[in-house]
Write a protein that holds these residues in place. Structure first.
Motif, PDB file in Angstrom:
ATOM      1  N   THR A  50       0.838  -1.209   0.000  1.00 15.92           N
ATOM      2  CA  THR A  50       0.000   0.000   0.000  1.00 15.92           C
ATOM      3  C   THR A  50       0.867   1.251   0.000  1.00 15.92           C
ATOM      4  O   THR A  50       0.621   2.200  -0.758  1.00 15.92           O
ATOM      5  CB  THR A  50      -0.931   0.000   1.231  1.00 15.92           C
ATOM      6  OG1 THR A  50      -1.746  -1.177   1.212  1.00 15.92           O
ATOM      7  CG2 THR A  50      -1.820   1.236   1.236  1.00 15.92           C
ATOM      8  N   VAL A  51       1.911   1.244   0.833  1.00 16.03           N
ATOM      9  CA  VAL A  51       2.846   2.378   0.898  1.00 16.03           C
ATOM     10  C   VAL A  51       3.565   2.560  -0.438  1.00 16.03           C
ATOM     11  O   VAL A  51       3.735   3.682  -0.928  1.00 16.03           O
ATOM     12  CB  VAL A  51       3.868   2.160   2.034  1.00 16.03           C
ATOM     13  CG1 VAL A  51       5.004   3.187   1.944  1.00 16.03           C
ATOM     14  CG2 VAL A  51       3.196   2.254   3.397  1.00 16.03           C
ATOM     15  N   THR A  52       3.976   1.446  -1.052  1.00 13.26           N
ATOM     16  CA  THR A  52       4.703   1.505  -2.329  1.00 13.26           C
ATOM     17  C   THR A  52       3.861   2.172  -3.413  1.00 13.26           C
ATOM     18  O   THR A  52       4.332   3.057  -4.140  1.00 13.26           O
ATOM     19  CB  THR A  52       5.123   0.094  -2.774  1.00 13.26           C
ATOM     20  OG1 THR A  52       5.997  -0.468  -1.793  1.00 13.26           O
ATOM     21  CG2 THR A  52       5.843   0.135  -4.117  1.00 13.26           C
ATOM     22  N   LYS A  53       2.610   1.742  -3.535  1.00 11.04           N
ATOM     23  CA  LYS A  53       1.737   2.347  -4.547  1.00 11.04           C
ATOM     24  C   LYS A  53       1.533   3.836  -4.259  1.00 11.04           C
ATOM     25  O   LYS A  53       1.604   4.678  -5.169  1.00 11.04           O
ATOM     26  CB  LYS A  53       0.385   1.632  -4.563  1.00 11.04           C
ATOM     27  CG  LYS A  53      -0.589   2.234  -5.578  1.00 11.04           C
ATOM     28  CD  LYS A  53      -1.915   1.489  -5.613  1.00 11.04           C
ATOM     29  CE  LYS A  53      -2.849   2.098  -6.658  1.00 11.04           C
ATOM     30  NZ  LYS A  53      -4.140   1.369  -6.741  1.00 11.04           N
ATOM     31  N   VAL A 102       2.859   9.704  -5.320  1.00  9.98           N
ATOM     32  CA  VAL A 102       3.346  10.985  -4.788  1.00  9.98           C
ATOM     33  C   VAL A 102       4.562  11.457  -5.582  1.00  9.98           C
ATOM     34  O   VAL A 102       4.691  12.629  -5.939  1.00  9.98           O
ATOM     35  CB  VAL A 102       3.698  10.843  -3.288  1.00  9.98           C
ATOM     36  CG1 VAL A 102       4.422  12.092  -2.776  1.00  9.98           C
ATOM     37  CG2 VAL A 102       2.434  10.596  -2.468  1.00  9.98           C
ATOM     38  N   GLY A 103       5.481  10.506  -5.856  1.00 14.50           N
ATOM     39  CA  GLY A 103       6.710  10.840  -6.577  1.00 14.50           C
ATOM     40  C   GLY A 103       7.835  11.192  -5.627  1.00 14.50           C
ATOM     41  O   GLY A 103       7.931  12.331  -5.173  1.00 14.50           O
ATOM     42  N   VAL A 104       8.661  10.212  -5.280  1.00 12.53           N
ATOM     43  CA  VAL A 104       9.730  10.449  -4.304  1.00 12.53           C
ATOM     44  C   VAL A 104      11.108  10.098  -4.865  1.00 12.53           C
ATOM     45  O   VAL A 104      12.058   9.915  -4.106  1.00 12.53           O
ATOM     46  CB  VAL A 104       9.466   9.651  -3.000  1.00 12.53           C
ATOM     47  CG1 VAL A 104       8.253  10.201  -2.275  1.00 12.53           C
ATOM     48  CG2 VAL A 104       9.300   8.163  -3.283  1.00 12.53           C
ATOM     49  N   VAL A 105      11.235  10.011  -6.182  1.00  8.17           N
ATOM     50  CA  VAL A 105      12.531   9.708  -6.788  1.00  8.17           C
ATOM     51  C   VAL A 105      13.523  10.819  -6.444  1.00  8.17           C
ATOM     52  O   VAL A 105      13.220  12.009  -6.589  1.00  8.17           O
ATOM     53  CB  VAL A 105      12.398   9.558  -8.318  1.00  8.17           C
ATOM     54  CG1 VAL A 105      13.771   9.402  -8.962  1.00  8.17           C
ATOM     55  CG2 VAL A 105      11.503   8.368  -8.658  1.00  8.17           C
ATOM     56  N   GLY A 106      14.697  10.437  -5.964  1.00  8.43           N
ATOM     57  CA  GLY A 106      15.711  11.412  -5.589  1.00  8.43           C
ATOM     58  C   GLY A 106      15.488  12.053  -4.233  1.00  8.43           C
ATOM     59  O   GLY A 106      16.224  12.959  -3.838  1.00  8.43           O
ATOM     60  N   ALA A 152      12.560   6.066  -3.778  1.00  9.21           N
ATOM     61  CA  ALA A 152      13.285   7.035  -2.953  1.00  9.21           C
ATOM     62  C   ALA A 152      14.766   6.678  -2.876  1.00  9.21           C
ATOM     63  O   ALA A 152      15.159   5.530  -3.083  1.00  9.21           O
ATOM     64  CB  ALA A 152      12.687   7.090  -1.555  1.00  9.21           C
ATOM     65  N   THR A 153      15.592   7.671  -2.544  1.00 12.90           N
ATOM     66  CA  THR A 153      17.018   7.418  -2.339  1.00 12.90           C
ATOM     67  C   THR A 153      17.239   6.653  -1.041  1.00 12.90           C
ATOM     68  O   THR A 153      18.080   5.765  -0.956  1.00 12.90           O
ATOM     69  CB  THR A 153      17.791   8.757  -2.285  1.00 12.90           C
ATOM     70  OG1 THR A 153      17.581   9.451  -3.517  1.00 12.90           O
ATOM     71  CG2 THR A 153      19.274   8.525  -2.067  1.00 12.90           C
ATOM     72  N   VAL A 178       2.872  13.401   3.644  1.00 13.07           N
ATOM     73  CA  VAL A 178       1.765  12.576   3.151  1.00 13.07           C
ATOM     74  C   VAL A 178       1.374  11.624   4.271  1.00 13.07           C
ATOM     75  O   VAL A 178       2.182  11.325   5.163  1.00 13.07           O
ATOM     76  CB  VAL A 178       2.140  11.796   1.876  1.00 13.07           C
ATOM     77  CG1 VAL A 178       2.323  12.742   0.714  1.00 13.07           C
ATOM     78  CG2 VAL A 178       3.399  10.964   2.090  1.00 13.07           C
ATOM     79  N   GLU A 179       0.154  11.152   4.245  1.00 12.47           N
ATOM     80  CA  GLU A 179      -0.353  10.372   5.370  1.00 12.47           C
ATOM     81  C   GLU A 179      -0.982   9.069   4.915  1.00 12.47           C
ATOM     82  O   GLU A 179      -1.467   8.945   3.787  1.00 12.47           O
ATOM     83  CB  GLU A 179      -1.397  11.186   6.160  1.00 12.47           C
ATOM     84  CG  GLU A 179      -0.872  12.469   6.739  1.00 12.47           C
ATOM     85  CD  GLU A 179      -1.904  13.170   7.623  1.00 12.47           C
ATOM     86  OE1 GLU A 179      -2.865  12.496   8.068  1.00 12.47           O
ATOM     87  OE2 GLU A 179      -1.748  14.376   7.876  1.00 12.47           O
TER      88      GLU A 179
END
Length: 364
Positions: free
Chosen positions: A27-30, A35-39, A69-70, A123-124
């Motif tokens: 669920t968190v991964t999707k 959201v977009g957390v690359v970098g 995410a990094t 984000v929550e």
């Protein structure tokens, strides 16, 4: 040095008692992919964190590459220190660690809002909204609730070729191919499970889901359920400790009887080291141009990664790997369709079929 953005991921609410760490992490991964957390860095915080064990937190942080995410992390708290104590650290070491982290303002009380940092973005997730789920058929971020697996797979069959599509002609959706295995006849169709692997990942080092899989296997065997012999089943934990506690808890024998023998330690099916499928199975898949399925408790399921003959691959918790192996297909609605048939239930006047929910309740 360019400082990264730090996204605060706030957890609150209480998860249902039947929710696993795998359900939460998928669920968190999707969510974080959306959201977009690359970098960026992701830091988890909020009153929901103390409800997660260290193993649960490790499972969530381990999926960091899948949500892009990094780095992803949970700051140290009292539960972290308790874990260090349980794993044999000396009292002086624990006192030193705690004193240092508190002096550096790095020791967290997740229920104290005053300690929450200023994040680039917050984000929550309400843990109470998490439901049993899988991810697939080709990417770890494509989460599907278990209740929607059957309809989602059938939609994917006819959808345009892509991450969620196989472009199978409508008249071929119900194709059935007979084949022989060990002198017995079986059939394969779209969605048939041919690989079921509890494979090395933090999913297979988390006692809650591993013992859950063992208990489910125990109750399944006691109810007379089994896994079809042509399905490639395997258990490859990340550590020998897992084998030890499965044996000591008395569930290893039941896993073995369903075909989930320990085949080694380390990354196996998740990186494509599943080994060959039986020749007759491969011939049936090829003959019918079938979208066969693999179900694994790993963290990556990109097309062609798991096995060239499993075009659909789903990430799932170890208990769900057991469940789909018994069912033999991903085209099943566990809420409405039985996972299998058992003769002794007739004696108990409960009918001859048992659902996954019944099996879970028996295991619980």
């Amino acid at each position: 040095m360019v400082l990264p953005e730090v996204v605060g991921y706030k957890l609150h609410g209480t998860p249902d008692k039947f929710i696993t760490s795998t359900d939460i992490v998928l669920t968190v991964t999707k969510h974080l992919r959306q959201v977009g957390v690359v970098g960026k860095f992701v830091e988890f915080f909020g009153p929901g964190v103390p409800q997660l064990s260290i193993a649960d937190r490790a499972t969530i942080a381990n999926m960091c590459p899948e949500y892009g995410a990094t780095a992803a992390f949970f700051p140290v708290d009292e539960i972290s220190v308790n874990y260090l104590e349980q794993t044999g650290r000396e009292p002086e070491t624990l006192a030193y660690i705690t004193k240092y982290l508190k002096a550096a303002a790095m020791f967290r009380d997740y229920n104290n809002v005053a300690q929450d940092p200023d994040f680039t973005q917050v984000v929550e997730l309400d843990l109470g909204t998490v439901v049993p789920c899988c991810s697939g058929p080709k990417r770890p971020q494509d989460r599907i609730s278990v209740s929607e697996m059957k309809t989602d797979f059938e939609t994917c069959l006819g959808a345009k070729q892509g991450f969620k599509g196989f472009q199978v002609a409508p008249e071929r959706h119900n194709a059935v191919v007979p084949f022989q295995f060990n002198d017995k006849e079986y059939t394969l169709s779209h969605g048939s499970v041919v690989i079921a692997a509890i494979t090395s990942c933090t999913n297979t080092s988390n006692p809650s889901v591993m013992l859950g899989a063992g208990l489910l296997a125990k109750k399944a065997v006691e109810c007379g359920l089994s896994v079809k012999p042509y399905i490639k089943t395997s258990l490859s934990p990340g550590s020998g400790v897992v084998t030890s506690y499965l044996k000591e808890s008395g569930v290893m024998d039941y896993l073995s009887r369903l075909g989930f023998e320990v085949v080694g330690y380390g990354c196996m099916t998740c990186i494509g080291n599943s080994g060959p499928l039986p020749d007759s199975v491969v011939e049936a898949i090829t003959q019918g141009d079938l979208v066969a399925a693999g179900v694994l408790s790993g963290n990556r399921n990109f097309e062609g990664r798991v096995h060239p003959n499993t075009r659909a691959n789903y990430l799932a918790s170890p208990p769900l790997v057991i469940a789909y192996a018994i069912a033999g297909t991903v085209r099943i609605d566990f809420d409405k369709e039985p996972i299998g048939e058992l003769c002794h239930y007739i004696v108990e006047n409960k009918g001859s079929y048992i659902t996954l929910k019944d099996l879970i309740c028996k295991a619980a």
